[in-house]
Structures are given as C-alpha cells and as structure tokens.
Design an enzyme around this catalytic site. Structure first.
Site, PDB file in Angstrom:
ATOM      1  N   GLU A  45       0.871  -1.170   0.000  1.00 59.45           N
ATOM      2  CA  GLU A  45       0.000   0.000   0.000  1.00 59.45           C
ATOM      3  C   GLU A  45       0.910   1.223   0.000  1.00 59.45           C
ATOM      4  O   GLU A  45       1.651   1.445   0.959  1.00 59.45           O
ATOM      5  CB  GLU A  45      -0.900   0.003   1.238  1.00 59.45           C
ATOM      6  CG  GLU A  45      -1.876  -1.147   1.277  1.00 59.45           C
ATOM      7  CD  GLU A  45      -2.592  -1.247   2.613  1.00 59.45           C
ATOM      8  OE1 GLU A  45      -2.613  -0.229   3.349  1.00 59.45           O
ATOM      9  OE2 GLU A  45      -3.099  -2.328   2.930  1.00 59.45           O
ATOM     10  N   ASP A  56      -4.006   8.732  10.217  1.00 59.13           N
ATOM     11  CA  ASP A  56      -2.585   8.455  10.406  1.00 59.13           C
ATOM     12  C   ASP A  56      -2.081   8.893  11.769  1.00 59.13           C
ATOM     13  O   ASP A  56      -2.358  10.008  12.225  1.00 59.13           O
ATOM     14  CB  ASP A  56      -1.751   9.162   9.322  1.00 59.13           C
ATOM     15  CG  ASP A  56      -2.060   8.665   7.929  1.00 59.13           C
ATOM     16  OD1 ASP A  56      -2.671   7.584   7.822  1.00 59.13           O
ATOM     17  OD2 ASP A  56      -1.701   9.347   6.960  1.00 59.13           O
TER      18      ASP A  56
END
Length: 256
Positions: A45, A56
């Site tokens: 990814e 994140d």
C-alpha cells in the site's frame, strides 16, 4: 483475473506493507517497492501524502510531511510508477484521501491507476454510498478495486453491505484509533477478529493498525488472510542506512 484476487487464491498469511510515497527521499518510492518484492512482501500500500490525514498516527504523519517537503504529489507518484510493471509483479494499492484525488480528478485518477498498473485504492474518507452512487462504475470500468475499512464498531449489516459491493479485500482496522505500532492484542480485539471471521464474508480480510512484529502478524493471520504493517516499517525506513539491505532484514524478521 486481478492480481489481488490471484494473490489471495494462491497464498496464505499475506503480508501487506504500507509506506509513504516520496519518503525518506523523493525518488525512493520505486526502489522501496522493488526491495519489498525481492524480500518477500506479498502486496504493498503506497500512501499518497496529504497535509491533513485523518487516520494516520505520528509516525506516518511525519513521513507524509517529509514526502510533501520533498516535492511528492499524486502527479509525481504516477510519473514514478509509469514503468513499474516491467519490474514489479505483486499487487499495488494506493492509499490516500479524497481531497487529493478530487483535485486530480476522480475519472482521471481511475484511468491513471489502470494505465500504470495500480490494482486497488483505499480512500478512508470516501463515503460508501457516494462510492456506490457516483464512482463505482468508473473504477469498475478501469479494473481498480476500491477497498473499504471496517472497525470493531462497524455493525454487521454494514460489514455485509461493504462485502457485497466491493472486491479485493476487506481492511479490518484492529481498533478505533489512528495508525501506530502497539504491543500486544487485547481480548476485545481478538473477539472482534473472531466475530468478523464467523460472518463468512465473500472477500478476504487483512488486519491493520497496530501490527508491527512477527508475533502480532502471526496472531492476526489466525483470524484473517493476513495483516498490514505500516508504522513499524515506516519507522525503519527513517532510520535505515542501506534501504535494500534493511528492508530485507525487516521483512525476514516478520516472515522468517
């Protein structure tokens, strides 16, 4: 047959690795990809850096910030990937946020993914119903899988709806948190993994968020077809003195 589907039909205990495009240096994207395949990773990814990432944690946020400082953009990433299929055979997934893709143009993005050989995309902030109503035909026409996330809080009805209307794999977020390496898996997480496994979904699953070492990788593989490692790998990249060698050592430490 798509590369993603072929992978899941032919392998078990699949290791997916996440890293940010353009990190640690702008032109490291493809060399890292090649080193990952050589070292035994099964699928990658590649993160599209964005200034305001919702999911994140600190490690991946910092890598994205550095990549943006280095000059990374979606246009640059596609330029880097232009000839990647002459060297890399494993499935490639792009992971990013809707703002970046909208700016590039959704149809242009899907077509470019097809052109360079990207197999799937993960856009965590793409509303599922909007995908079904507006964008699914475009991605289907270009042979690009949209991969959606589920969490411990996702209702069974919603999980089954996602499973019925997507292909590729189901991204099982291990806990309701941002990305980041963590030690150990709780009883609550294991119960969630077992619950999803018992649903008998038509798509395979990969577990991500908090998977960082051989132990957590092997544990999650008991409940899903494999796992995704991001923050632990990105941290290693930031400390690497020899990218190819250090990537090989890292992957072997997980899959040995």
């Amino acid at each position: 047959m798509s590369r993603i589907k072929e992978l899941f039909q032919n392998k078990k205990d699949i290791l997916s690795i996440y890293y940010s495009a353009g990190y640690p240096n702008l032109n490291d994207t493809v060399p890292i990809l090649e080193a990952l395949e050589e070292s035994g990773a099964d699928i990658v990814e590649i993160g599209i850096p964005f200034s305001d990432p919702l999911a994140d944690g600190p490690t991946i946020q910092k890598s994205g910030e550095k990549a943006l400082e280095n000059g990374m953009s979606l246009k640059v990433l596609f330029e880097q990937l232009a000839n990647v299929r002459s060297k890399v055979k494993m499935p490639i997934v792009l992971m990013g946020y809707l703002n970046t893709v909208h700016k590039y143009g959704m149809e242009a993005f899907a077509k470019k993914c097809n052109e360079v050989g990207v197999d799937g995309v993960i856009l965590p902030d793409l509303p599922f119903q909007e995908y079904l109503d507006v964008y699914k035909p475009t991605f289907d026409a270009n042979g690009v899988s949209n991969i959606f996330l589920i969490t411990p809080q996702t209702p069974e009805e919603r999980i089954k709806l996602i499973d019925a209307n997507t292909n590729g794999f189901i991204y099982m977020v291990s806990s309701a948190s941002v990305t980041g390496a963590k030690k150990g898996l709780s009883d609550e997480q294991l119960a969630y993994f077992e619950r999803v496994k018992s649903l008998g979904l038509q798509n395979p699953s990969l577990i991500g968020f908090g998977i960082s070492d051989k132990e957590s990788f092997e544990t999650t593989c008991k409940y899903a077809e494999g796992a995704i490692i991001g923050s632990g790998f990105v941290k290693m990249l930031g400390e690497a003195s020899d990218l190819k060698k250090d990537i090989n050592t890292y992957i072997k430490s997980i899959k040995a």
